[in-house]
Design a protein around this motif. Structure first.
Motif, PDB file in Angstrom:
ATOM      1  N   MET A 155     104.912 179.203  55.335  1.00 42.23           N
ATOM      2  CA  MET A 155     104.680 179.712  56.691  1.00 42.23           C
ATOM      3  C   MET A 155     103.386 179.154  57.253  1.00 42.23           C
ATOM      4  O   MET A 155     103.317 178.775  58.439  1.00 42.23           O
ATOM      5  CB  MET A 155     104.644 181.246  56.687  1.00 42.23           C
ATOM      6  CG  MET A 155     106.020 181.876  56.572  1.00 42.23           C
ATOM      7  SD  MET A 155     105.957 183.614  56.145  1.00 42.23           S
ATOM      8  CE  MET A 155     105.187 184.274  57.601  1.00 42.23           C
ATOM      9  N   ALA A 156     102.370 179.081  56.398  1.00 41.90           N
ATOM     10  CA  ALA A 156     101.100 178.504  56.847  1.00 41.90           C
ATOM     11  C   ALA A 156     101.303 177.037  57.210  1.00 41.90           C
ATOM     12  O   ALA A 156     100.786 176.533  58.220  1.00 41.90           O
ATOM     13  CB  ALA A 156     100.040 178.657  55.758  1.00 41.90           C
ATOM     14  N   PHE A 157     102.095 176.341  56.404  1.00 41.09           N
ATOM     15  CA  PHE A 157     102.354 174.927  56.632  1.00 41.09           C
ATOM     16  C   PHE A 157     103.058 174.690  57.973  1.00 41.09           C
ATOM     17  O   PHE A 157     102.689 173.798  58.743  1.00 41.09           O
ATOM     18  CB  PHE A 157     103.197 174.384  55.474  1.00 41.09           C
ATOM     19  CG  PHE A 157     103.552 172.930  55.612  1.00 41.09           C
ATOM     20  CD1 PHE A 157     102.629 171.946  55.273  1.00 41.09           C
ATOM     21  CD2 PHE A 157     104.804 172.538  56.089  1.00 41.09           C
ATOM     22  CE1 PHE A 157     102.950 170.609  55.399  1.00 41.09           C
ATOM     23  CE2 PHE A 157     105.135 171.203  56.217  1.00 41.09           C
ATOM     24  CZ  PHE A 157     104.204 170.235  55.874  1.00 41.09           C
ATOM     25  N   TYR A 158     104.042 175.528  58.258  1.00 35.89           N
ATOM     26  CA  TYR A 158     104.789 175.380  59.519  1.00 35.89           C
ATOM     27  C   TYR A 158     104.129 176.132  60.674  1.00 35.89           C
ATOM     28  O   TYR A 158     104.665 176.187  61.771  1.00 35.89           O
ATOM     29  CB  TYR A 158     106.230 175.884  59.346  1.00 35.89           C
ATOM     30  CG  TYR A 158     107.107 174.926  58.591  1.00 35.89           C
ATOM     31  CD1 TYR A 158     107.572 173.756  59.196  1.00 35.89           C
ATOM     32  CD2 TYR A 158     107.474 175.171  57.270  1.00 35.89           C
ATOM     33  CE1 TYR A 158     108.371 172.873  58.498  1.00 35.89           C
ATOM     34  CE2 TYR A 158     108.270 174.288  56.565  1.00 35.89           C
ATOM     35  CZ  TYR A 158     108.727 173.130  57.189  1.00 35.89           C
ATOM     36  OH  TYR A 158     109.513 172.257  56.504  1.00 35.89           O
ATOM     37  N   LYS A 159     102.996 176.742  60.350  1.00 32.48           N
ATOM     38  CA  LYS A 159     102.244 177.507  61.361  1.00 32.48           C
ATOM     39  C   LYS A 159     103.124 178.568  62.030  1.00 32.48           C
ATOM     40  O   LYS A 159     103.158 178.730  63.249  1.00 32.48           O
ATOM     41  CB  LYS A 159     101.648 176.573  62.412  1.00 32.48           C
ATOM     42  CG  LYS A 159     100.666 175.587  61.811  1.00 32.48           C
ATOM     43  CD  LYS A 159      99.673 175.079  62.821  1.00 32.48           C
ATOM     44  CE  LYS A 159      98.560 174.314  62.149  1.00 32.48           C
ATOM     45  NZ  LYS A 159      99.029 173.256  61.220  1.00 32.48           N
ATOM     46  N   ILE A 160     103.840 179.297  61.206  1.00 31.53           N
ATOM     47  CA  ILE A 160     104.633 180.418  61.713  1.00 31.53           C
ATOM     48  C   ILE A 160     103.944 181.691  61.239  1.00 31.53           C
ATOM     49  O   ILE A 160     103.597 181.798  60.050  1.00 31.53           O
ATOM     50  CB  ILE A 160     106.067 180.371  61.164  1.00 31.53           C
ATOM     51  CG1 ILE A 160     106.782 179.152  61.696  1.00 31.53           C
ATOM     52  CG2 ILE A 160     106.840 181.639  61.537  1.00 31.53           C
ATOM     53  CD1 ILE A 160     108.124 178.906  61.092  1.00 31.53           C
ATOM     54  N   TYR A 161     103.674 182.592  62.172  1.00 35.24           N
ATOM     55  CA  TYR A 161     102.984 183.798  61.775  1.00 35.24           C
ATOM     56  C   TYR A 161     103.893 184.994  61.954  1.00 35.24           C
ATOM     57  O   TYR A 161     104.657 185.072  62.915  1.00 35.24           O
ATOM     58  CB  TYR A 161     101.688 183.953  62.568  1.00 35.24           C
ATOM     59  CG  TYR A 161     100.806 182.746  62.355  1.00 35.24           C
ATOM     60  CD1 TYR A 161     100.168 182.560  61.122  1.00 35.24           C
ATOM     61  CD2 TYR A 161     100.690 181.767  63.337  1.00 35.24           C
ATOM     62  CE1 TYR A 161      99.401 181.416  60.901  1.00 35.24           C
ATOM     63  CE2 TYR A 161      99.937 180.633  63.106  1.00 35.24           C
ATOM     64  CZ  TYR A 161      99.288 180.453  61.894  1.00 35.24           C
ATOM     65  OH  TYR A 161      98.573 179.338  61.652  1.00 35.24           O
TER      66      TYR A 161
END
Lengths: 285, 433
Positions: A155-161
């Motif tokens: 999630m951090a990698f795809y910048k999804i929060y």
């Protein structure tokens, strides 16, 4: 001396227990499970301790399994078949579903075999047999945590929060737990008499994987079929995970209600079936 | 408040023969049955037959009409031949399996030593297994913590407590398992043949522990083939025969009835293939009692002595294996024991190659009191393992055929009555008038 004293003390409050045939009475006896909670804890702890002993890769198996399934799915379903993924990158769309699915599938597999594996124990010692399948599902929680940390990394990698809905995550995990245990109770009790279960379970898990929206979104279905789809409790779990973590716009309202009801039906019927067969385990296994 | 620990009333257990032997049916059978049986039932109803009559012949009762009471603090023995239902009875009392009829009432906390150590996991250390096994046997965690050191020192495994038990020797494994079970705080303890395994010093330790338990006023229910153990520990007992109670009485009487009924007096016995629990690289085949002329007999002359002839099969080369017998009197007390390595030269070179053997031993009998004797056979590699063990293998009777001038033996104390040489001298004569 001390234990002599203990003994006198206990004798004062000595309990009476009656052993008799239990014809026509099936009782879940939740209190008995509560009395044996320490055994439940020790058995789950044993399963965790022993699971990756003498394996070269150890606990990383907990990650490899869902992760590489996701990689393959991304390749074939995401890249080649171009299956939609509710507007988020396919790999994380798939992995967010794989994590609770793996917990469910492993729990189901382990609990179905839990009684057979401990046949020796069942023939020699009394304890509420229901402890065995319960503890084997519980012990999967640690694996879940491992694969979940990878999900956070992705999630951090795809910048999804995640949204605020993430607080529902424990309940969604509980739903997966209830489903896994419910089906596990059915199969573990059947397994005592019918070893066919050993072959049925892996096959069932395989089919169930494709009957659950892991490689594809449930939004492919239109209402009311989509809600009806929720009768498969894992639909509620998987869509719930995506909704809570990836902010997909598919809030699983009616689906989740269908899923919760279905999972409770499975769990309660499973518990009754298990208890009704329990008394014959030691004779048949 | 009454002082009963266990009350058993009209207890019975029925097995469906098919279920007991074939360990599992398949779905196909079950589905086929589900389809066919309604038709069968319908046909029966049409033909006016009671539907129960079919399954009656598929059942066997392994226990029937079992009723007895055990008082608190009593050490109660259950004896009987293999298959008499002893183990089933213990399984019912420890709630592993359910009775088919009747009931049992248990007053207090009950635990069992049915084959200790089954809950051990080979990959876990001794320490971890103590906690796991304790929990399986129903101990609370703080109870285990409190007794931990005591358990470890009883089992004598301090040095290896953090080693996985898969690296333990079988002796250590057993000691640790027994130690955990023996430290349970129970009101009622069920024991099934645990004493048949382990080396001699450990067996003594276990017996000591059980005596201690009994002296503390706890109730012990002991199932064993080992009659001297039963006699020395128990006060009362029952004899099971074919699933029914033959006699309930003081243990001496129960043992007597067992010995009289179950050991035939014909001077020879062949052992069935499944008489023991061991893996048997050395296996007893038969035993004979011969008189000095070589005739098989069960009645031995007091003066002439007799020959014990044992045949056994060795399936694998065995170093240092010995064959031993114990000669016990009718109360189960061991009068003497002997092994085939006694008096052997270069004992460490002794080796048995595979084959069928006959070992004969001449036993003089002029010191034995007339009466019935029982021989127990065992074979082992001393301090390594048991190979075979047959309690109450063969019986014989020593009869007084006359000729020995020791006719006053009746009523005299002593296990044996050897004819000892006396010499009496008159040292000084006093002349009193």
């Amino acid at each position: 001396m001390e234990s002599l004293f203990d003994f006198q003390k206990r004798r004062g409050a000595s309990s009476k227990f009656r052993i008799e045939p239990s014809i026509g009475r099936i009782d879940i006896r939740l209190r008995e499970i509560w009395e044996y909670r320490e055994l439940l804890y020790f058995l789950a702890w044993r399963d965790i301790k022993v699971r990756y002993k003498q394996t070269a890769l150890g606990a990383s198996w907990a990650i490899i399994q869902p992760f590489f399934t996701m990689v393959i799915f991304s390749l074939f379903f995401g890249k080649l078949a171009k299956i939609p993924s509710d507007g988020i990158p396919y790999p994380i769309f798939c992995y967010a579903a794989m994590v609770p699915w793996t917990f469910f599938a492993n729990g189901l597999n382990q609990s179905s075999n839990s009684l057979i594996v401990s046949a020796n124990l069942i023939k020699k010692v009394f304890f509420p047999r229901i402890i065995m399948p319960v503890s084997s599902v519980i012990s999967g929680v640690l694996d879940f945590i491992f694969s979940f940390t990878v999900l956070i990394g992705m999630m951090a990698f795809y910048k999804i929060y995640p949204s605020f809905n993430v607080i529902w995550l424990p309940l969604l995990l509980l739903l997966a737990f209830v489903t896994s245990l419910g089906v596990g109770l059915w199969f573990s009790a059947m397994n005592i008499q019918f070893r066919d279960v050993r072959y049925v379970v892996p096959f069932l898990i395989q089919i169930w994987l494709f009957a659950t929206p892991i490689a594809y979104p449930s939004s492919l279905l239109s209402e009311p079929w989509r809600t009806l789809y929720g009768i498969n409790p894992m639909v509620g779990v998987v869509e719930g995970f995506r909704w809570a973590l990836l902010q997909t716009e598919t809030a699983p309202g009616p689906i989740i209600i269908a899923s919760i009801l279905a999972s409770l039906v499975i769990l309660i019927s499973g518990a009754f079936y298990f208890r009704s067969k329990e008394k014959t385990f030691a004779d048949v296994v | 408040m009454n002082d009963i620990a266990i009350k058993v009333s009209e207890l019975g257990k029925k097995y469906y023969i098919g279920v007991k032997h074939e360990s599992y049916r398949t779905f196909r059978d079950a589905i086929a049955n589900a389809i066919i049986s309604p038709f069968q039932r319908a046909r029966k109803i049409l033909k006016n037959q009671p539907s129960r009559s079919v399954d009656l012949e598929e059942n066997i009762w392994v226990l029937r009409n079992i009723s007895f009471d055990i008082k608190q603090g009593e050490v109660f023995g259950i004896i009987g031949r293999n298959g008499a239902g002893k183990s089933t009875l213990l399984k019912i009392l420890s709630r592993i399996t359910e009775p088919t009829e009747g009931y049992a009432e248990i007053y207090g906390r009950l635990g069992s030593l049915l084959e200790v150590g089954t809950g051990f996991h080979p990959e876990l250390t001794g320490r971890e297994n103590i906690y796991l096994n304790g929990a399986i046997l129903g101990m609370k965690r703080n109870e285990i913590e409190r007794k931990f050191d005591e358990i470890v020192s009883f089992a004598d495994v301090e040095k290896f407590i953090d080693t996985p038990v898969k690296h333990y020797s079988s002796g250590m494994h057993l000691r640790l398992a027994f130690a955990v079970a023996a430290h349970l705080e129970l009101d009622i303890l069920l024991v099934d043949e645990v004493l048949a395994v382990g080396d001699l010093s450990f067996q003594k330790k276990c017996l000591g522990k059980m005596e201690e338990v009994a002296q503390r006023g706890r109730t012990v229910l002991l199932v064993s083939h080992n009659l001297p153990t039963v006699l020395s520990l128990c006060t009362k007992g029952i004899l099971l025969d074919n699933g029914e109670i033959k006699i309930i009485d003081d243990i001496e009487n129960v043992v007597n009835v067992y010995l009289n009924e179950n050991i035939r007096l014909d001077g020879k016995v062949m052992f069935s293939n499944n008489h023991s629990y061991f893996n048997r690289e050395l296996k007893f085949v038969s035993a004979h009692i011969l008189d000095t002329e070589g005739n098989t007999t069960a009645f031995v002359s007091l003066i002439k002595g007799f020959i014990l002839s044992i045949e056994y099969k060795v399936s694998k080369p065995l170093r240092l294996a010995q064959v031993a017998f114990e000669l016990c009197n009718s109360t189960g007390l061991c009068v003497l024991s002997s092994t085939d390595l006694d008096g052997a030269q270069e004992i460490f070179k002794s080796k048995k190659i595979p084959g069928l053997y006959r070992a004969s031993c001449f036993i003089p009998s002029d010191y034995l009191r007339p009466g019935r004797y029982i021989i127990n056979l065992s074979s082992s590699i001393p301090r390594v393992k048991m190979l075979d063990d047959i309690q109450n293998a063969i019986a014989f009777e020593v009869i007084d055929t006359g000729g020995v001038e020791i006719k006053l033996a009746q009523g005299r104390r002593g296990i044996v009555c050897p004819l000892l040489l006396w010499k009496t001298e008159l040292l000084e004569q006093n002349n009193y008038k």
